[in-house]
Structures are given as structure tokens and as C-alpha cells.
Design a protein around this motif. Sequence first.
Motif: not given
Length: 462
Positions: A238-240, A245-250, A387-391, A397-399
Motif C-alpha cells: 500500500i505504501s508503494i 500515485f503520490g504527487n506532493g507538489i500540486l 525506497i518507494n515504500g518508505v517514500v 501519505i501525509p501530503l
Amino acid sequence: MGGLQINDSSSMEASDAVEKGDQPNKNDAGAAFVLESKGTWWHAGFHLTTAIVGPTILTLPYAFRGMGWVLGLFSLTAVAVVTFYSYYLMSKVLDHCERVGRRHIRFRELASDVLGSGWMFYFVVCIQTAINTGVGIGCILLSGECLKIMYSNLYPDGPMKLYQFIAMVTVVLILLSQLPSFHSLRYINLASLLLSLGYTFLVVLASIRAGYSKNPPPRDYSLDDSKSVRTFNVFTSISILAAVFGNGILPEIQATVAPPATGKMMKGLMMCYTVIFFTFYSASVSGYWAFGNKVSSNILKSLLPDDGPALAPTWLLGLAVIFVLLQLIAIGLVYSQVAYEIMEKNSADVKQGKFSKRNLIPRLALRTVYMAFCAFMAAMLPFFGDINGVVGAIGFIPLDFILPMLMYNMAIKPSRRSVTYWMNVLIMVVFTGVGLMGAFSSIRKLVLDAHEFKLFSNDVVD
């Protein structure tokens, strides 16, 4: 002010950085040089697609192997729906702030202003830094691995090592990182969108061919016998997915749109998620179907195994690798923009001009050092899947799964009796738990893998 929460005790840096209208602070070199607002909604769509639809698609079958078919497809769909909803809410908050005269161009300033806390400014800075660096490391590592895969198949006994391919990629990225602004990447990111469709199509064809070949790889879709290991694997997967799907810079992407930006990001999101639908599902399903729980963290490595013949035509896989390498250039450039904006804001003099000697030399030095650091970490710790999972757990997830919902409830103030309010609360609670468990399981797996492999390994650890 329209329900917007403002804290006058926020840090002076956060307060000074917040815009008082459509134009950035005249002395803000980060805004003037890196986040210049000149783009259209389709330019934002190109940037969004590059930020989300990248070579991390190649890890989706690997994420499935920790969950199996049913949970894998459900999780993929759930994360897609939640991230689209999250980005939509964040865009609405940005639009709301712009309508009341406070156009934010940085995630950290938006969070600090809306949530009314000076420490939130620095929290977002730290998380974005972790994301940018993690993605930079992952991109360089994946591109180096792709080059090594091609080299190993052409010259099985060749002397070149993984770190040498990483160095080659880094030189190219250092040169291209001198492009001065986010907006200047718009056509590169259009090419990136087309490349993602291209290599996904090729990988899907290769996986199907491998599955129907005369000697197909053995397919086993069973999960680990240990219940605790299965649980850790699920949260790591799930973390991966969150990282993919993450962005973090919208907010920074929306900052590149010429004001007024109201409503334009929704069109960009629709473009982006149309591409996501065609690429993410086809790659994950075909790759996991072909290789089962033996799939590598990079599906190309499964298609081109070290101890056997290629499972698809070499020309097809070679073309896919070339497409991946070309897109990795765009990925690395997009995610480095926040780091460059922070550097530029503190090192450049806006009065001297973007290409003046005063600003050109620090830009060249700082961006070179940043890329060199990412490359060093990629060569030293070649754990791409981990690394993908940790990131994903500590960054995306927070952002992307928590703060947008919180900011919407704080800024827009939906009724506490409304479905929207409680849906946002539920998503925050669920993904806070998922993030904590994902961080623990991902770091656990990273530590376990680190004990098995030495630094500067010639192989990427699954």
C-alpha cells in the motif's frame, strides 16, 4: 476571511512568502525564476501526468505480489479514487485562497496559512524534501538499472557495474537541470506523457507474450505462509501504491498556471487520470499475471532475467527501456523543482536577472551538488522497491492523503453534519494508520535487505 484560518505568529519566512494578490513578492527569486506563472490548464496536465505517471508503473506488479489479486485490485482502485479526490480538494482550497486575495504558490505556505501553525511550514518543507530526494534517488537508480539490463544482455560478461551507469545518467540530469523554470519543462512533460503510454503498451505486450510463450515463467499467486509477514507485505505494498500515485507538489504545479487559476487544475487532473486509467491497470494486471509472486520490483528485470533468455523480443524491450530512460529525465526534473525553488529563493538576486552571472553560477553549483548527492545515495543504497515504500509512507501519505482533507475542512468549513466533512475525517484516520504501519513495514524491509547486501551493490534489491 471566508473561513480561512490565519495565524499571525507564523514564521517571518512563511508570512513574507504568502502572496497578497496575483503577483509574487518582487524580491522572491524562487517565485520569479522557478515558479513563474505563465502556463495553461493543459500545461498543468502535462506536469501532473509526469509527476504521477512515471516509471514507478513498473513496480505495480511488485506491489500486487504482496497483496494478491483481490486486495491488489481493490487497493489500486481505492488509492486512485482517494488521490483524485484529495487533489480535487486541494485545488478547491487553492482556488478559495485565490478568490479571497491570497494566491499560494507553495505547499508549505498553503499549509501554514490554512492550518494556522508556523511549525506546519517546516513540517511540509521536511516532507517535501524527503519526497524530492527519494524520487530523485529512485529515478536515477531505476534509469541506471535499465541501462545495466540492456548492457548485460548485449555483453553478458561485460565489466561495467551499476554505479557506472548511475554516473552516466547523473551527468545528463546535471546538464538538463539547468533549465531555469518549471514552466520551461512543459513540452518535455508532454513528451513524457506520450512516453509513459508508449512503454506501458510495450511492457503489457511483452508480459502477455511471456505468459503465452512455449516456456512461460512459473506462475504462483499464493501469499506468504506467515500471517505476520503477509500483514507487513500488505502495508508495504500500500505504501508503494501511495508512492506511485503520490504527487506532493500540486500547489507548485498550480503555481505555474497563469492567474486566475480557478478551475484550471480540475481539467489538468482529468487529463492526468485518463492516462492513469490506461497505464496503471494494464501494467499491474499483465505483469502480475505473467510472473505471479516471483515478479521483480522492476518488471523489465523479470522480462530480461539474468539467468536465462529474454522473455520477449529484444527490440521490443530495448525500445521500452529507451522510453523509460527518456521519461526519467522529465521525472527527475519535475521533482527537483521544489528543491531548486528553495535554493533559488535563498541564493539568487531577483534584481540581477535570471541568466546573469550573479545567478547563473550559484544555480549551476547548487543544482549540480543536489543531483550528485542523489546519485551517490542511489549507488550506495540500491533498494528501489524498498525506497518507494518508505517514500510513500513517510512522504506521500501525509501530503496527499491527510493534509488536503484537513485543509479543506479548515478552509472551506463544510457542515459537520455533511457527508463531505465526515468522509474527509474517515480518510484522514484510515490513512494515518496506514501511513504508520506502512512506514514501519517499509523501514523493516529496508533494514532486512540492507543486512543482506553490501553498499554499492551491483544489483538492485527487491
